[in-house]
Design a protein around this motif. Sequence first.
Motif, PDB file in Angstrom:
ATOM      1  N   ALA A  41      61.411   3.622 -78.785  1.00  0.00           N
ATOM      2  CA  ALA A  41      61.602   4.982 -79.290  1.00  0.00           C
ATOM      3  C   ALA A  41      62.000   5.952 -78.183  1.00  0.00           C
ATOM      4  O   ALA A  41      62.783   6.881 -78.418  1.00  0.00           O
ATOM      5  N   LEU A  42      61.499   5.728 -76.978  1.00  0.00           N
ATOM      6  CA  LEU A  42      61.807   6.627 -75.860  1.00  0.00           C
ATOM      7  C   LEU A  42      63.234   6.494 -75.356  1.00  0.00           C
ATOM      8  O   LEU A  42      63.719   7.362 -74.634  1.00  0.00           O
ATOM      9  N   THR A  43      63.916   5.420 -75.722  1.00  0.00           N
ATOM     10  CA  THR A  43      65.299   5.243 -75.254  1.00  0.00           C
ATOM     11  C   THR A  43      66.261   6.229 -75.902  1.00  0.00           C
ATOM     12  O   THR A  43      67.352   6.450 -75.395  1.00  0.00           O
ATOM     13  N   GLY A  44      65.882   6.790 -77.042  1.00  0.00           N
ATOM     14  CA  GLY A  44      66.798   7.660 -77.765  1.00  0.00           C
ATOM     15  C   GLY A  44      67.838   6.915 -78.559  1.00  0.00           C
ATOM     16  O   GLY A  44      68.783   7.514 -79.069  1.00  0.00           O
ATOM     17  N   GLY A  45      67.667   5.599 -78.722  1.00  0.00           N
ATOM     18  CA  GLY A  45      68.671   4.792 -79.404  1.00  0.00           C
ATOM     19  C   GLY A  45      68.461   4.640 -80.899  1.00  0.00           C
ATOM     20  O   GLY A  45      69.151   3.845 -81.529  1.00  0.00           O
ATOM     21  N   PHE A  46      67.517   5.404 -81.459  1.00  0.00           N
ATOM     22  CA  PHE A  46      67.230   5.271 -82.889  1.00  0.00           C
ATOM     23  C   PHE A  46      67.242   6.633 -83.574  1.00  0.00           C
ATOM     24  O   PHE A  46      67.043   7.668 -82.942  1.00  0.00           O
ATOM     25  N   ASP A  47      67.484   6.595 -84.882  1.00  0.00           N
ATOM     26  CA  ASP A  47      67.548   7.826 -85.672  1.00  0.00           C
ATOM     27  C   ASP A  47      66.279   8.078 -86.471  1.00  0.00           C
ATOM     28  O   ASP A  47      66.047   9.199 -86.927  1.00  0.00           O
ATOM     29  N   LEU A  67      54.937  10.171 -78.118  1.00  0.00           N
ATOM     30  CA  LEU A  67      56.317  10.580 -78.412  1.00  0.00           C
ATOM     31  C   LEU A  67      56.443  12.094 -78.449  1.00  0.00           C
ATOM     32  O   LEU A  67      57.355  12.675 -77.859  1.00  0.00           O
ATOM     33  N   ARG A  68      55.518  12.730 -79.165  1.00  0.00           N
ATOM     34  CA  ARG A  68      55.601  14.191 -79.294  1.00  0.00           C
ATOM     35  C   ARG A  68      55.280  14.895 -77.980  1.00  0.00           C
ATOM     36  O   ARG A  68      55.861  15.937 -77.671  1.00  0.00           O
ATOM     37  N   GLU A  69      54.374  14.325 -77.189  1.00  0.00           N
ATOM     38  CA  GLU A  69      54.096  14.902 -75.871  1.00  0.00           C
ATOM     39  C   GLU A  69      55.314  14.824 -74.965  1.00  0.00           C
ATOM     40  O   GLU A  69      55.517  15.683 -74.101  1.00  0.00           O
ATOM     41  N   ALA A  70      56.137  13.779 -75.166  1.00  0.00           N
ATOM     42  CA  ALA A  70      57.379  13.620 -74.395  1.00  0.00           C
ATOM     43  C   ALA A  70      58.526  14.427 -75.004  1.00  0.00           C
ATOM     44  O   ALA A  70      59.666  14.326 -74.563  1.00  0.00           O
ATOM     45  N   LEU A 159      74.498   6.880 -69.698  1.00  0.00           N
ATOM     46  CA  LEU A 159      73.344   6.979 -68.814  1.00  0.00           C
ATOM     47  C   LEU A 159      72.967   8.439 -68.577  1.00  0.00           C
ATOM     48  O   LEU A 159      71.787   8.815 -68.679  1.00  0.00           O
ATOM     49  N   LEU A 160      73.950   9.277 -68.281  1.00  0.00           N
ATOM     50  CA  LEU A 160      73.661  10.691 -68.050  1.00  0.00           C
ATOM     51  C   LEU A 160      73.146  11.362 -69.319  1.00  0.00           C
ATOM     52  O   LEU A 160      72.223  12.191 -69.271  1.00  0.00           O
ATOM     53  N   GLU A 161      73.720  11.012 -70.466  1.00  0.00           N
ATOM     54  CA  GLU A 161      73.232  11.563 -71.731  1.00  0.00           C
ATOM     55  C   GLU A 161      71.759  11.226 -71.931  1.00  0.00           C
ATOM     56  O   GLU A 161      70.962  12.063 -72.371  1.00  0.00           O
ATOM     57  N   MET A 162      71.380   9.992 -71.598  1.00  0.00           N
ATOM     58  CA  MET A 162      69.986   9.578 -71.751  1.00  0.00           C
ATOM     59  C   MET A 162      69.062  10.436 -70.884  1.00  0.00           C
ATOM     60  O   MET A 162      68.012  10.899 -71.341  1.00  0.00           O
ATOM     61  N   PHE A 163      69.455  10.679 -69.635  1.00  0.00           N
ATOM     62  CA  PHE A 163      68.632  11.517 -68.758  1.00  0.00           C
ATOM     63  C   PHE A 163      68.547  12.952 -69.277  1.00  0.00           C
ATOM     64  O   PHE A 163      67.480  13.568 -69.259  1.00  0.00           O
ATOM     65  N   LEU A 164      69.661  13.490 -69.747  1.00  0.00           N
ATOM     66  CA  LEU A 164      69.676  14.877 -70.213  1.00  0.00           C
ATOM     67  C   LEU A 164      68.889  15.062 -71.514  1.00  0.00           C
ATOM     68  O   LEU A 164      68.402  16.152 -71.791  1.00  0.00           O
ATOM     69  N   ARG A 165      68.780  14.008 -72.293  1.00  0.00           N
ATOM     70  CA  ARG A 165      67.974  14.098 -73.527  1.00  0.00           C
ATOM     71  C   ARG A 165      66.481  13.924 -73.232  1.00  0.00           C
ATOM     72  O   ARG A 165      65.659  14.171 -74.123  1.00  0.00           O
ATOM     73  N   HIS A 166      66.143  13.511 -72.012  1.00  0.00           N
ATOM     74  CA  HIS A 166      64.734  13.326 -71.643  1.00  0.00           C
ATOM     75  C   HIS A 166      64.461  13.978 -70.285  1.00  0.00           C
ATOM     76  O   HIS A 166      64.016  13.311 -69.346  1.00  0.00           O
ATOM     77  N   LEU A 171      62.133   7.487 -66.683  1.00  0.00           N
ATOM     78  CA  LEU A 171      62.722   6.407 -67.483  1.00  0.00           C
ATOM     79  C   LEU A 171      62.715   5.135 -66.649  1.00  0.00           C
ATOM     80  O   LEU A 171      63.263   5.107 -65.539  1.00  0.00           O
ATOM     81  N   SER A 172      62.087   4.097 -67.167  1.00  0.00           N
ATOM     82  CA  SER A 172      62.019   2.842 -66.428  1.00  0.00           C
ATOM     83  C   SER A 172      63.368   2.127 -66.449  1.00  0.00           C
ATOM     84  O   SER A 172      64.217   2.402 -67.317  1.00  0.00           O
ATOM     85  N   ARG A 173      63.559   1.206 -65.538  1.00  0.00           N
ATOM     86  CA  ARG A 173      64.792   0.419 -65.524  1.00  0.00           C
ATOM     87  C   ARG A 173      64.945  -0.363 -66.828  1.00  0.00           C
ATOM     88  O   ARG A 173      66.053  -0.528 -67.335  1.00  0.00           O
ATOM     89  N   GLU A 174      63.822  -0.857 -67.360  1.00  0.00           N
ATOM     90  CA  GLU A 174      63.881  -1.620 -68.616  1.00  0.00           C
ATOM     91  C   GLU A 174      64.349  -0.742 -69.778  1.00  0.00           C
ATOM     92  O   GLU A 174      65.157  -1.169 -70.611  1.00  0.00           O
ATOM     93  N   GLN A 175      63.845   0.493 -69.846  1.00  0.00           N
ATOM     94  CA  GLN A 175      64.272   1.413 -70.897  1.00  0.00           C
ATOM     95  C   GLN A 175      65.763   1.712 -70.784  1.00  0.00           C
ATOM     96  O   GLN A 175      66.483   1.737 -71.787  1.00  0.00           O
TER      97      GLN A 175
END
Length: 219
Positions: A41-47, A67-70, A159-166, A171-175
Amino acid sequence: MNRILIAEDEERIASFVQKGLRANGFTTVVAEDGDLALGHALTGGFDLMVLDIGLPGRDGFTVLRELREARVTLPVIVLTARDSVRDTVAGLEGGADDWMTKPFRFEELLARVRLRRRTAARAPEVTMLRSGTLALDLRTRRARAEDRTVDLTAREFVLLEMFLRHPGQVLSREQILSHVWGYDFDPGSNIVDVYVRALRRKLGAERLETVRGMGYRLP
């Protein structure tokens, strides 16, 4: 809204929900425990997420709270055997968007998923992500750092979009691997570090912070 995360440890129920959603045009991924569900869920890859409360590892309440705290706004439909008013209130006040009890009819779950999709469709489309003097245009797929326009490769953009959304979140390497390269990518690869260095060269070394032993963060 076509990408749905199913957080359910009962294989029979998870398979039933997955088959039904896929038959109706949705893309689905199943997470069998709370730790895996939170990571996905933290990856931002789901709706949307269909979340069971009685998960091994982190339970559903913990996944929802973290999730909500993040500040992750992923819509969540809780699907659980718990039917007490106390649990229902706790879930909804904890950030769930909807609550369904087992046993359930798939037609009702599908209707609620579609309702969430219509609600999301009415929300204004975000076309620009910002953090300080860094901005990313989601339409042109270009970044701006201070007063410079920066061209990005397809992977660098995601990759940059992922950082800007969080922002501010480690963010771990696995995420990052699972979101940018897919779950079948070699987890032992150093490709994440390579691309982070590339973004630093283009945007400035201070843009992405290394958190030793954990991953990377956009300060």
